[in-house]
Write a protein that holds these residues in place. Structure first.
Motif, mmCIF file in Angstrom:
data_model
loop_
_atom_site.group_PDB
_atom_site.id
_atom_site.type_symbol
_atom_site.label_atom_id
_atom_site.label_comp_id
_atom_site.label_asym_id
_atom_site.label_seq_id
_atom_site.Cartn_x
_atom_site.Cartn_y
_atom_site.Cartn_z
ATOM 1 N N GLN A 190 41.110 55.163 38.774
ATOM 2 C CA GLN A 190 42.184 55.018 37.780
ATOM 3 C C GLN A 190 43.053 53.789 38.046
ATOM 4 O OE1 GLN A 190 44.309 58.781 37.405
ATOM 5 N NE2 GLN A 190 42.388 59.925 37.280
ATOM 6 N N ASP A 191 42.755 53.080 39.138
ATOM 7 C CA ASP A 191 43.606 51.964 39.578
ATOM 8 C C ASP A 191 45.072 52.401 39.604
ATOM 9 O OD1 ASP A 191 44.175 49.420 40.496
ATOM 10 O OD2 ASP A 191 44.498 48.619 38.483
ATOM 11 N N HIS A 192 45.276 53.583 40.178
ATOM 12 C CA HIS A 192 46.630 54.127 40.280
ATOM 13 C C HIS A 192 46.708 54.892 41.599
ATOM 14 C CE1 HIS A 192 50.520 54.839 38.672
ATOM 15 N NE2 HIS A 192 50.422 56.129 38.888
ATOM 16 N N HIS A 193 47.607 54.493 42.480
ATOM 17 C CA HIS A 193 47.508 54.923 43.867
ATOM 18 C C HIS A 193 48.728 55.716 44.318
ATOM 19 C CE1 HIS A 193 44.807 51.507 43.253
ATOM 20 N NE2 HIS A 193 44.017 52.151 44.107
ATOM 21 N N PRO A 194 48.481 56.782 45.077
ATOM 22 C CA PRO A 194 49.600 57.625 45.527
ATOM 23 C C PRO A 194 50.334 57.021 46.717
ATOM 24 C CG PRO A 194 47.530 58.478 46.384
ATOM 25 C CD PRO A 194 47.174 57.292 45.530
ATOM 26 N N GLU A 195 51.575 57.446 46.872
ATOM 27 C CA GLU A 195 52.286 57.284 48.144
ATOM 28 C C GLU A 195 52.079 58.623 48.812
ATOM 29 O OE1 GLU A 195 56.424 56.356 47.273
ATOM 30 O OE2 GLU A 195 55.774 55.241 45.527
ATOM 31 N N TRP A 196 51.565 58.626 50.017
ATOM 32 C CA TRP A 196 51.256 59.919 50.615
ATOM 33 C C TRP A 196 51.321 59.888 52.122
ATOM 34 C CZ3 TRP A 196 45.415 60.832 48.966
ATOM 35 C CH2 TRP A 196 44.646 59.738 49.358
ATOM 36 N N SER A 197 51.409 61.109 52.687
ATOM 37 C CA SER A 197 51.335 61.212 54.136
ATOM 38 C C SER A 197 50.580 62.483 54.486
ATOM 39 C CB SER A 197 52.735 61.241 54.755
ATOM 40 O OG SER A 197 53.378 62.447 54.431
ATOM 41 N N ASN A 198 50.026 62.471 55.677
ATOM 42 C CA ASN A 198 49.237 63.601 56.159
ATOM 43 C C ASN A 198 49.643 63.918 57.590
ATOM 44 O OD1 ASN A 198 46.226 63.563 57.906
ATOM 45 N ND2 ASN A 198 46.850 65.377 56.790
ATOM 46 N N VAL A 199 49.943 65.182 57.834
ATOM 47 C CA VAL A 199 50.132 65.664 59.199
ATOM 48 C C VAL A 199 49.251 66.895 59.358
ATOM 49 C CG1 VAL A 199 51.742 66.574 60.902
ATOM 50 C CG2 VAL A 199 52.515 64.832 59.277
ATOM 51 N N ASN A 231 47.207 69.619 58.698
ATOM 52 C CA ASN A 231 46.656 70.280 57.500
ATOM 53 C C ASN A 231 47.542 70.108 56.272
ATOM 54 O OD1 ASN A 231 48.706 71.904 58.433
ATOM 55 N ND2 ASN A 231 47.716 73.811 57.851
ATOM 56 N N ARG A 232 48.592 69.276 56.401
ATOM 57 C CA ARG A 232 49.518 69.087 55.275
ATOM 58 C C ARG A 232 49.360 67.695 54.667
ATOM 59 N NH1 ARG A 232 54.639 68.918 57.218
ATOM 60 N NH2 ARG A 232 54.011 69.153 59.376
ATOM 61 N N VAL A 233 49.407 67.645 53.352
ATOM 62 C CA VAL A 233 49.355 66.367 52.642
ATOM 63 C C VAL A 233 50.519 66.351 51.653
ATOM 64 C CG1 VAL A 233 48.007 64.852 51.135
ATOM 65 C CG2 VAL A 233 46.832 66.285 52.824
ATOM 66 N N GLU A 234 51.343 65.321 51.725
ATOM 67 C CA GLU A 234 52.457 65.172 50.794
ATOM 68 C C GLU A 234 52.156 63.977 49.901
ATOM 69 O OE1 GLU A 234 55.687 66.682 54.135
ATOM 70 O OE2 GLU A 234 55.861 64.669 53.266
ATOM 71 N N ILE A 235 52.212 64.206 48.607
ATOM 72 C CA ILE A 235 51.893 63.130 47.653
ATOM 73 C C ILE A 235 53.087 62.859 46.747
ATOM 74 C CG2 ILE A 235 50.389 62.407 45.758
ATOM 75 C CD1 ILE A 235 48.150 64.010 46.898
ATOM 76 N N VAL A 236 53.453 61.607 46.646
ATOM 77 C CA VAL A 236 54.483 61.161 45.705
ATOM 78 C C VAL A 236 53.805 60.225 44.707
ATOM 79 C CG1 VAL A 236 56.586 59.782 45.417
ATOM 80 C CG2 VAL A 236 56.391 61.386 47.334
ATOM 81 N N LEU A 237 54.070 60.465 43.427
ATOM 82 C CA LEU A 237 53.515 59.600 42.386
ATOM 83 C C LEU A 237 54.634 58.915 41.606
ATOM 84 C CD1 LEU A 237 50.724 61.901 40.898
ATOM 85 C CD2 LEU A 237 50.472 60.100 42.604
ATOM 86 N N SER A 238 54.482 57.625 41.412
ATOM 87 C CA SER A 238 55.383 56.840 40.594
ATOM 88 C C SER A 238 54.622 55.570 40.236
ATOM 89 C CB SER A 238 56.664 56.501 41.365
ATOM 90 O OG SER A 238 57.603 55.912 40.501
ATOM 91 N N THR A 239 55.013 54.937 39.160
ATOM 92 C CA THR A 239 54.301 53.721 38.741
ATOM 93 C C THR A 239 55.131 52.512 39.115
ATOM 94 O OG1 THR A 239 53.291 54.944 36.927
ATOM 95 C CG2 THR A 239 53.253 52.535 36.777
ATOM 96 N N HIS A 240 54.666 51.781 40.101
ATOM 97 C CA HIS A 240 55.441 50.648 40.605
ATOM 98 C C HIS A 240 55.587 49.568 39.531
ATOM 99 C CE1 HIS A 240 53.286 52.451 44.233
ATOM 100 N NE2 HIS A 240 54.489 52.980 44.171
ATOM 101 N N ASP A 241 54.520 49.399 38.738
ATOM 102 C CA ASP A 241 54.552 48.372 37.691
ATOM 103 C C ASP A 241 55.539 48.719 36.571
ATOM 104 O OD1 ASP A 241 52.577 47.112 39.137
ATOM 105 O OD2 ASP A 241 50.935 47.749 37.842
ATOM 106 N N ALA A 242 55.936 49.991 36.483
ATOM 107 C CA ALA A 242 56.880 50.418 35.435
ATOM 108 C C ALA A 242 58.265 50.669 36.011
ATOM 109 C CB ALA A 242 56.367 51.678 34.750
ATOM 110 N N GLY A 243 58.367 50.742 37.318
ATOM 111 C CA GLY A 243 59.646 51.076 37.944
ATOM 112 C C GLY A 243 60.024 52.525 37.730
ATOM 113 N N GLY A 244 59.021 53.395 37.612
ATOM 114 C CA GLY A 244 59.297 54.822 37.422
ATOM 115 C C GLY A 244 58.065 55.537 36.910
#
Ligand code: H2B
Length: 94
Positions: free
Chosen positions: A54-63, A65-78
């Motif tokens: 999708q050429d759209h990438h998450p901000e995420w972290s993994n510890v 067994n946990r995965v935290e995903i943040v989604l926002s569109t950098h090109d749109a500023g939101g």
């Protein structure tokens, strides 16, 4: 330039179960928990393939067994329709 979500798009955010708005920025977040690191990493691999397609990438972290995903569109500023689409597709993986 990618368009930010309009009112109709924002109403659709409520249909995404488990995703909530991030305080202080125009982004959504969902936390996932798996039985093991291996399952978490398998999930991340599938998300990575979706993101690349999708050429759209998450901000995420993994510890472990946990995965935290943040989604926002950098090109749109939101948030944009791209975040809604990726969130819905991620939800279909779990
Ligand atoms: N991911 C996210 N989350 N937001 C973007 O604006 C974005 C992206 N833009 N992945 C894409 C890549 C862009 O930089 C490329 C050039 O299409």
């Amino acid at each position: 330039m990618v368009e930010k979500l309009d009112a109709a798009g924002r109403a659709k955010l409520a249909e995404l179960s488990g995703w909530r708005l991030v305080e202080g920025r125009d982004a959504i977040r969902r936390d996932f928990r798996f039985a093991s690191f291996s399952e978490a990493w398998g999930f991340m691999t599938r998300v990575a393939l979706l993101a690349e397609a999708q050429d759209h990438h998450p901000e995420w972290s993994n510890v472990y067994n946990r995965v935290e995903i943040v989604l926002s569109t950098h090109d749109a500023g939101g948030l944009s329709a791209r975040d809604l689409r990726l969130a819905a597709d991620i939800d279909r993986l779990v």
